[in-house]
Design a protein around this motif. Sequence first.
Motif, PDB file in Angstrom:
ATOM      1  N   ALA A  30       0.821  -1.219   0.000  1.00  0.00           N
ATOM      2  CA  ALA A  30       0.000   0.000   0.000  1.00  0.00           C
ATOM      3  C   ALA A  30       0.850   1.263   0.000  1.00  0.00           C
ATOM      4  CB  ALA A  30      -0.915   0.016   1.220  1.00  0.00           C
ATOM      5  N   ILE A  31       0.213   2.307  -0.442  1.00  0.00           N
ATOM      6  CA  ILE A  31       0.702   3.673  -0.287  1.00  0.00           C
ATOM      7  C   ILE A  31      -0.267   4.326   0.687  1.00  0.00           C
ATOM      8  CG2 ILE A  31       1.090   5.881  -1.435  1.00  0.00           C
ATOM      9  CD1 ILE A  31       3.062   3.799  -2.385  1.00  0.00           C
ATOM     10  N   VAL A  32       0.249   5.030   1.676  1.00  0.00           N
ATOM     11  CA  VAL A  32      -0.608   5.648   2.679  1.00  0.00           C
ATOM     12  C   VAL A  32      -0.323   7.142   2.773  1.00  0.00           C
ATOM     13  CG1 VAL A  32      -0.875   3.533   4.036  1.00  0.00           C
ATOM     14  CG2 VAL A  32       1.005   5.096   4.554  1.00  0.00           C
ATOM     15  N   SER A  33      -1.306   7.869   3.241  1.00  0.00           N
ATOM     16  CA  SER A  33      -1.181   9.304   3.472  1.00  0.00           C
ATOM     17  C   SER A  33      -1.820   9.603   4.812  1.00  0.00           C
ATOM     18  CB  SER A  33      -1.910  10.076   2.364  1.00  0.00           C
ATOM     19  OG  SER A  33      -1.967  11.447   2.679  1.00  0.00           O
ATOM     20  N   SER A  34      -1.124  10.382   5.614  1.00  0.00           N
ATOM     21  CA  SER A  34      -1.642  10.725   6.940  1.00  0.00           C
ATOM     22  C   SER A  34      -1.421  12.204   7.221  1.00  0.00           C
ATOM     23  CB  SER A  34      -0.930   9.902   8.021  1.00  0.00           C
ATOM     24  OG  SER A  34      -1.159   8.540   7.830  1.00  0.00           O
ATOM     25  N   ASP A  35      -2.489  12.947   7.172  1.00  0.00           N
ATOM     26  CA  ASP A  35      -2.487  14.351   7.556  1.00  0.00           C
ATOM     27  C   ASP A  35      -3.551  14.530   8.617  1.00  0.00           C
ATOM     28  OD1 ASP A  35      -0.530  15.194   5.691  1.00  0.00           O
ATOM     29  OD2 ASP A  35      -2.043  15.277   4.104  1.00  0.00           O
ATOM     30  N   GLU A  36      -3.567  15.664   9.268  1.00  0.00           N
ATOM     31  CA  GLU A  36      -4.571  15.911  10.306  1.00  0.00           C
ATOM     32  C   GLU A  36      -5.995  15.829   9.768  1.00  0.00           C
ATOM     33  OE1 GLU A  36      -4.640  16.256  13.690  1.00  0.00           O
ATOM     34  OE2 GLU A  36      -2.604  15.498  13.446  1.00  0.00           O
ATOM     35  N   ASP A  37      -6.221  16.321   8.542  1.00  0.00           N
ATOM     36  CA  ASP A  37      -7.587  16.345   8.016  1.00  0.00           C
ATOM     37  C   ASP A  37      -7.854  15.301   6.930  1.00  0.00           C
ATOM     38  OD1 ASP A  37      -5.960  17.611   6.211  1.00  0.00           O
ATOM     39  OD2 ASP A  37      -7.369  19.206   5.734  1.00  0.00           O
ATOM     40  N   VAL A  67     -10.264   6.612   1.477  1.00  0.00           N
ATOM     41  CA  VAL A  67      -9.928   8.002   1.785  1.00  0.00           C
ATOM     42  C   VAL A  67     -10.949   8.521   2.783  1.00  0.00           C
ATOM     43  CG1 VAL A  67      -9.639  10.336   0.876  1.00  0.00           C
ATOM     44  CG2 VAL A  67      -8.955   8.372  -0.518  1.00  0.00           C
ATOM     45  N   VAL A  68     -10.459   9.091   3.876  1.00  0.00           N
ATOM     46  CA  VAL A  68     -11.321   9.707   4.889  1.00  0.00           C
ATOM     47  C   VAL A  68     -10.841  11.134   5.067  1.00  0.00           C
ATOM     48  CG1 VAL A  68     -12.121   9.638   7.277  1.00  0.00           C
ATOM     49  CG2 VAL A  68     -11.649   7.492   6.061  1.00  0.00           C
ATOM     50  N   GLU A  69     -11.766  12.071   4.880  1.00  0.00           N
ATOM     51  CA  GLU A  69     -11.413  13.485   5.020  1.00  0.00           C
ATOM     52  C   GLU A  69     -12.288  14.155   6.063  1.00  0.00           C
ATOM     53  OE1 GLU A  69     -11.999  14.438   0.777  1.00  0.00           O
ATOM     54  OE2 GLU A  69      -9.962  15.248   0.929  1.00  0.00           O
ATOM     55  N   ASN A  70     -11.699  15.105   6.756  1.00  0.00           N
ATOM     56  CA  ASN A  70     -12.414  15.973   7.688  1.00  0.00           C
ATOM     57  C   ASN A  70     -13.244  15.202   8.714  1.00  0.00           C
ATOM     58  OD1 ASN A  70     -11.395  18.280   6.308  1.00  0.00           O
ATOM     59  ND2 ASN A  70     -12.981  18.001   4.766  1.00  0.00           N
ATOM     60  N   SER A  71     -12.695  14.116   9.217  1.00  0.00           N
ATOM     61  CA  SER A  71     -13.389  13.348  10.245  1.00  0.00           C
ATOM     62  C   SER A  71     -13.285  14.076  11.583  1.00  0.00           C
ATOM     63  CB  SER A  71     -12.753  11.961  10.382  1.00  0.00           C
ATOM     64  OG  SER A  71     -13.305  11.272  11.482  1.00  0.00           O
ATOM     65  N   SER A  72     -14.286  13.911  12.424  1.00  0.00           N
ATOM     66  CA  SER A  72     -14.231  14.493  13.768  1.00  0.00           C
ATOM     67  C   SER A  72     -13.396  13.628  14.716  1.00  0.00           C
ATOM     68  CB  SER A  72     -15.646  14.663  14.324  1.00  0.00           C
ATOM     69  OG  SER A  72     -16.291  13.398  14.400  1.00  0.00           O
ATOM     70  N   GLN A 104      -6.901   7.571  15.268  1.00  0.00           N
ATOM     71  CA  GLN A 104      -8.023   6.625  15.338  1.00  0.00           C
ATOM     72  C   GLN A 104      -8.540   6.305  13.932  1.00  0.00           C
ATOM     73  OE1 GLN A 104     -11.112   7.830  18.048  1.00  0.00           O
ATOM     74  NE2 GLN A 104     -12.328   5.990  17.679  1.00  0.00           N
ATOM     75  N   VAL A 105      -8.582   7.306  13.067  1.00  0.00           N
ATOM     76  CA  VAL A 105      -9.018   7.072  11.685  1.00  0.00           C
ATOM     77  C   VAL A 105      -8.023   6.136  10.995  1.00  0.00           C
ATOM     78  CG1 VAL A 105      -9.450   8.140   9.434  1.00  0.00           C
ATOM     79  CG2 VAL A 105     -10.236   9.271  11.522  1.00  0.00           C
ATOM     80  N   GLN A 106      -6.734   6.387  11.192  1.00  0.00           N
ATOM     81  CA  GLN A 106      -5.702   5.528  10.611  1.00  0.00           C
ATOM     82  C   GLN A 106      -5.872   4.090  11.089  1.00  0.00           C
ATOM     83  OE1 GLN A 106      -1.558   6.901  10.747  1.00  0.00           O
ATOM     84  NE2 GLN A 106      -1.015   4.892  11.544  1.00  0.00           N
ATOM     85  N   GLN A 157      -8.619   2.638  12.091  1.00  0.00           N
ATOM     86  CA  GLN A 157      -9.828   2.070  11.487  1.00  0.00           C
ATOM     87  C   GLN A 157      -9.583   1.676  10.025  1.00  0.00           C
ATOM     88  OE1 GLN A 157     -12.734   1.267  13.136  1.00  0.00           O
ATOM     89  NE2 GLN A 157     -11.423   1.738  14.876  1.00  0.00           N
ATOM     90  N   ILE A 158      -8.827   2.493   9.299  1.00  0.00           N
ATOM     91  CA  ILE A 158      -8.472   2.142   7.918  1.00  0.00           C
ATOM     92  C   ILE A 158      -7.666   0.849   7.917  1.00  0.00           C
ATOM     93  CG2 ILE A 158      -7.034   2.807   5.937  1.00  0.00           C
ATOM     94  CD1 ILE A 158      -7.941   5.718   6.459  1.00  0.00           C
ATOM     95  N   ASP A 159      -6.688   0.760   8.803  1.00  0.00           N
ATOM     96  CA  ASP A 159      -5.866  -0.452   8.887  1.00  0.00           C
ATOM     97  C   ASP A 159      -6.715  -1.681   9.193  1.00  0.00           C
ATOM     98  OD1 ASP A 159      -3.759   1.256   8.425  1.00  0.00           O
ATOM     99  OD2 ASP A 159      -2.746   0.888  10.334  1.00  0.00           O
ATOM    100  N   MET A 160      -7.656  -1.544  10.111  1.00  0.00           N
ATOM    101  CA  MET A 160      -8.519  -2.671  10.462  1.00  0.00           C
ATOM    102  C   MET A 160      -9.396  -3.078   9.275  1.00  0.00           C
ATOM    103  SD  MET A 160      -7.715  -3.599  13.515  1.00  0.00           S
ATOM    104  CE  MET A 160      -6.033  -3.065  13.196  1.00  0.00           C
ATOM    105  N   LEU A 161      -9.864  -2.105   8.506  1.00  0.00           N
ATOM    106  CA  LEU A 161     -10.665  -2.405   7.322  1.00  0.00           C
ATOM    107  C   LEU A 161      -9.843  -3.184   6.303  1.00  0.00           C
ATOM    108  CD1 LEU A 161     -13.295  -2.166   5.756  1.00  0.00           C
ATOM    109  CD2 LEU A 161     -12.599   0.125   5.060  1.00  0.00           C
ATOM    110  N   VAL A 162      -8.600  -2.775   6.078  1.00  0.00           N
ATOM    111  CA  VAL A 162      -7.729  -3.495   5.139  1.00  0.00           C
ATOM    112  C   VAL A 162      -7.484  -4.916   5.640  1.00  0.00           C
ATOM    113  CG1 VAL A 162      -5.422  -3.565   4.098  1.00  0.00           C
ATOM    114  CG2 VAL A 162      -6.682  -1.403   4.198  1.00  0.00           C
TER     115      VAL A 162
END
Length: 162
Positions: free
Chosen positions: A105-112, A133-138, A143-145, A147-152
């Motif tokens: 995989a290629i991953v991207s991790s920014d605050e938003d 891709v998840v954007e502007n999550s609260s 935690q979003v990262q 969840q993405i990993d768990m989905l993969v």
Amino acid sequence: HFAGGGTPGSFALGAGALEAFLGKLHAPAGASVILDASGRSKMDRLSCGQILWVLRKMRMHAYGKAYESLFPQAGEGILEDRFTPAENQEHRIMPRLAGKLPIWAIVSSDEDQQAAAGWVNSEAGRSLAFAIVVENSSLPSAQVQQQIDMLVLEILSGGSGR
């Protein structure tokens, strides 16, 4: 300038080259926005469907093996600490697999924005592409990262829930 001379690079030329490349792949039309084609600009946008299309087409291309070699495998480089099964998933994933997980995989991790795109090789021998891709999550980005990993990892396990 390139070492041998030629036209100097620019964001506009990069964007034009990427648009032409997507056209050659017959990528589906969508809400793509390519302003500078840097790969890091938050203004450049491709849909998950377009990313999957490029992944599939490039892996089938004559240079597919070279393209695949650009993706790190889980446990290597930028993926060293990614795609680690949670305790409730280990019994479904880890006993079947010795060594590195078959995830590239290629991953991207920014605050938003958090994203991952690549493929897994399933136990049944199928290669399954993914683009998330998840954007502007609260939620906090870590935690979003996760969840993405768990989905993969669920994609890898076939979502069997065993």
